[in-house]
Design a protein around this motif. Structure first.
Motif, mmCIF file in Angstrom:
data_model
loop_
_atom_site.group_PDB
_atom_site.id
_atom_site.type_symbol
_atom_site.label_atom_id
_atom_site.label_comp_id
_atom_site.label_asym_id
_atom_site.label_seq_id
_atom_site.Cartn_x
_atom_site.Cartn_y
_atom_site.Cartn_z
ATOM 1 N N LEU A 256 -4.362 2.180 12.940
ATOM 2 C CA LEU A 256 -3.539 1.201 12.250
ATOM 3 C C LEU A 256 -3.826 -0.218 12.720
ATOM 4 O O LEU A 256 -3.960 -0.478 13.927
ATOM 5 C CB LEU A 256 -2.056 1.504 12.499
ATOM 6 N N ASP A 257 -3.964 -1.122 11.767
ATOM 7 C CA ASP A 257 -3.964 -2.556 12.044
ATOM 8 C C ASP A 257 -3.382 -3.241 10.823
ATOM 9 O O ASP A 257 -2.967 -2.576 9.862
ATOM 10 C CB ASP A 257 -5.361 -3.081 12.390
ATOM 11 N N GLU A 258 -3.336 -4.548 10.829
ATOM 12 C CA GLU A 258 -2.671 -5.277 9.748
ATOM 13 C C GLU A 258 -3.352 -5.099 8.394
ATOM 14 O O GLU A 258 -2.746 -5.371 7.355
ATOM 15 C CB GLU A 258 -2.572 -6.762 10.103
ATOM 16 N N ARG A 259 -4.601 -4.653 8.385
ATOM 17 C CA ARG A 259 -5.309 -4.446 7.108
ATOM 18 C C ARG A 259 -5.075 -3.043 6.538
ATOM 19 O O ARG A 259 -5.435 -2.769 5.401
ATOM 20 C CB ARG A 259 -6.810 -4.676 7.310
ATOM 21 N N HIS A 260 -4.465 -2.188 7.331
ATOM 22 C CA HIS A 260 -4.227 -0.811 6.893
ATOM 23 C C HIS A 260 -3.131 -0.806 5.824
ATOM 24 O O HIS A 260 -2.097 -1.463 5.982
ATOM 25 C CB HIS A 260 -3.808 0.048 8.087
ATOM 26 N N PRO A 261 -3.318 -0.052 4.738
ATOM 27 C CA PRO A 261 -2.310 -0.046 3.666
ATOM 28 C C PRO A 261 -0.942 0.486 4.104
ATOM 29 O O PRO A 261 0.070 0.188 3.462
ATOM 30 C CB PRO A 261 -2.934 0.848 2.587
ATOM 31 N N ASP A 262 -0.902 1.269 5.181
ATOM 32 C CA ASP A 262 0.378 1.826 5.642
ATOM 33 C C ASP A 262 0.940 1.084 6.857
ATOM 34 O O ASP A 262 1.881 1.559 7.497
ATOM 35 C CB ASP A 262 0.207 3.311 5.976
ATOM 36 N N TRP A 263 0.370 -0.076 7.161
ATOM 37 C CA TRP A 263 0.824 -0.884 8.291
ATOM 38 C C TRP A 263 2.317 -1.222 8.176
ATOM 39 O O TRP A 263 3.088 -1.044 9.110
ATOM 40 C CB TRP A 263 -0.005 -2.149 8.385
ATOM 41 N N ALA A 264 2.731 -1.701 7.004
ATOM 42 C CA ALA A 264 4.126 -2.120 6.821
ATOM 43 C C ALA A 264 5.080 -0.941 6.954
ATOM 44 O O ALA A 264 6.162 -1.065 7.537
ATOM 45 C CB ALA A 264 4.304 -2.800 5.466
ATOM 46 N N ALA A 265 4.677 0.215 6.432
ATOM 47 C CA ALA A 265 5.537 1.401 6.517
ATOM 48 C C ALA A 265 5.721 1.826 7.975
ATOM 49 O O ALA A 265 6.832 2.168 8.401
ATOM 50 C CB ALA A 265 4.949 2.543 5.699
ATOM 51 N N PHE A 266 4.634 1.803 8.750
ATOM 52 C CA PHE A 266 4.730 2.170 10.165
ATOM 53 C C PHE A 266 5.561 1.136 10.917
ATOM 54 O O PHE A 266 6.398 1.493 11.759
ATOM 55 C CB PHE A 266 3.340 2.282 10.782
ATOM 56 N N ALA A 267 5.363 -0.147 10.607
ATOM 57 C CA ALA A 267 6.134 -1.198 11.259
ATOM 58 C C ALA A 267 7.621 -1.034 10.986
ATOM 59 O O ALA A 267 8.461 -1.202 11.882
ATOM 60 C CB ALA A 267 5.655 -2.568 10.781
ATOM 61 N N ASP A 268 7.971 -0.683 9.746
ATOM 62 C CA ASP A 268 9.372 -0.462 9.399
ATOM 63 C C ASP A 268 9.957 0.715 10.174
ATOM 64 O O ASP A 268 11.109 0.666 10.626
ATOM 65 C CB ASP A 268 9.510 -0.204 7.894
ATOM 66 N N ALA A 269 9.163 1.775 10.323
ATOM 67 C CA ALA A 269 9.635 2.949 11.060
ATOM 68 C C ALA A 269 9.892 2.598 12.522
ATOM 69 O O ALA A 269 10.924 2.983 13.099
ATOM 70 C CB ALA A 269 8.618 4.084 10.951
ATOM 71 N N LEU A 270 8.969 1.860 13.125
ATOM 72 C CA LEU A 270 9.129 1.463 14.528
ATOM 73 C C LEU A 270 10.352 0.553 14.693
ATOM 74 O O LEU A 270 11.151 0.724 15.626
ATOM 75 C CB LEU A 270 7.864 0.752 15.009
#
Length: 413
Positions: A256-270
């Motif tokens: 995961l990094d900021e270019r990953h399409p699921d970055w925002a979803a993982f950030a929200d989970a954290l």
């Protein structure tokens, strides 16, 4: 805006713990640091080198374990374990305290067969007393046999980190990344000496996501600013506050990094995991009977909204009024006005739950009995709208009760 998130992106795991993400074991036991027989030594261990990140107290007097953990994570952004004791903060203990913290790291690393620099150390409890290292050593020798990848072992860890807490604090969610199920879990402790810029808290986050240390550090700092740095119980910042995250990478997703399409979803989970833990700490404030949430909207910036929300939630007068179920909105507006942020004195609205008490900075007649009943509830939400711009923030705290004084008047006894 910083604090919004979509819960639809992740799912809460009802029986999850820090052991739910792949690769993690945990455990706890009583080694003799506490006067009671409650657990006082615990650990989380990862089967593989885990990407690691940490956030620490801003107090100038930082406990010895923080120095050790900073050094461990700073050595390469990798951890295999964290060992935690309660009952003694190992703070303001000089060179001997430092030596004891390093010994804890070395002994546990040896016990589980990993390099010393791959172990973090955390402590919580009374300040200014040396650790009973004979108890710690015997506990460390026994602890590896208690480690397991089960909910019960995760529960033992949760119990081992508590001090004046009345309840354990844990949460776990799952989120889809690259079509794979990723878990994010957390456990924390905290009840008193809680204030923004970290609290008297210890927090531990585990995840099986594949993510580098730098990216994890960025997400952890952002999540901390939105959650743990937005709670207060009593206005005191501890010497021992620490939040550590470990990512095993065993879920098998692309890193995961900021270019990953699921970055925002993982950030929200954290962020959600951190928010649940932060609110649990606020709700479990020493002597507290109610969780208070302050929502500020319409500020000139998110930062201004954060400062105002923190000022209101930290006001002893506001906290006392909520304890007494007194709809004294004057204490709220006074806190808003002294927060040191731009405020138009002609445009402020205040609501207690759904009850409007102030509109355009002018009193509104309201049903005092309805307000009394609302304030008797176990959760009180204070809404402040400044009507100036789009800045917004939410802070959490608790009421100030007689029991808070009683508990802290006899903390060492």
């Amino acid at each position: 805006m910083g604090q919004g998130k979509s819960e639809a992106a992740f799912t809460v795991v009802p029986d999850g713990s820090v052991t739910t993400p792949k690769g993690f074991k945990a455990g706890g036991l009583h080694c003799g640091l506490k006067k009671t027989t409650r657990h006082d030594l615990g650990a989380i261990v990862c089967d593989v080198p885990a990407a690691a990140a940490g956030v620490y107290t801003t107090n100038v007097f930082q406990a010895a374990p923080i120095q050790v953990t900073r050094e461990s994570i700073g050595a390469g952004g990798v951890l295999r374990a964290v060992i935690v004791n309660s009952g003694n903060a190992n703070a303001c203990t000089g060179k001997q305290g430092e030596a004891d913290a390093y010994e804890m790291r070395g002994k546990f690393a040896e016990a589980i067969g990993v390099p010393a620099e791959h172990v973090a150390v955390a402590s919580t409890g009374v300040i200014g007393e040396l650790l009973k290292m004979d108890c710690v050593r015997s506990g460390i020798a026994e602890l590896p046999a208690r480690l397991a990848a089960t909910y019960e072992a995760g529960d033992d860890f949760c119990q081992a980190i508590l001090t004046t807490d009345l309840v354990k604090k844990e949460v776990c969610v799952s989120v889809e990344v690259d079509g794979r199920l990723v878990h994010v879990a957390g456990a924390s402790k905290g009840s008193g000496m809680i204030h923004p810029n970290m609290a008297t808290m210890l927090g531990f986050v585990t995840t099986d996501a594949a993510i580098g240390s730098e990216a994890l550090q960025k997400l952890l700092r952002r999540a901390t600013d939105l959650t743990f740095n937005m709670i207060t119980v009593d206005g005191d910042t501890s010497t021992n506050d620490m939040l550590v995250a470990m990512a095993s990478g065993l879920a098998g997703n692309r890193e995961l990094d900021e270019r990953h399409p699921d970055w925002a979803a993982f950030a929200d989970a954290l962020t959600y995991v951190c928010e649940v833990l932060a609110k649990a700490i606020a709700r479990d404030g020493e002597g507290a009977t109610k969780l208070i949430e302050v929502q500020v909207r319409g500020a000139v910036s998110d930062e201004a909204a954060q400062a105002i929300a923190k000022t209101v939630i930290g006001s002893s007068l506001v906290k006392s009024a909520v304890f007494g179920a007194d709809a004294n909105w004057g204490r709220i507006i006074a806190a808003v006005g002294r927060a040191g942020q731009p405020v138009d004195p002609e445009t402020v609205d205040i609501r207690l739950g759904g009850i409007v008490t102030l509109e355009a900075s002018r009193p509104v007649a309201f049903d005092e009995e309805a307000a009394l009943e609302y304030l008797k509830g176990d959760t009180v939400v204070i809404h402040v709208d400044l009507h100036m711009a789009e800045g917004a923030a939410t802070a959490w705290g608790c009421d100030l009760t007689y029991d808070y004084v009683r508990i802290n008047a006899a903390y060492r006894t």
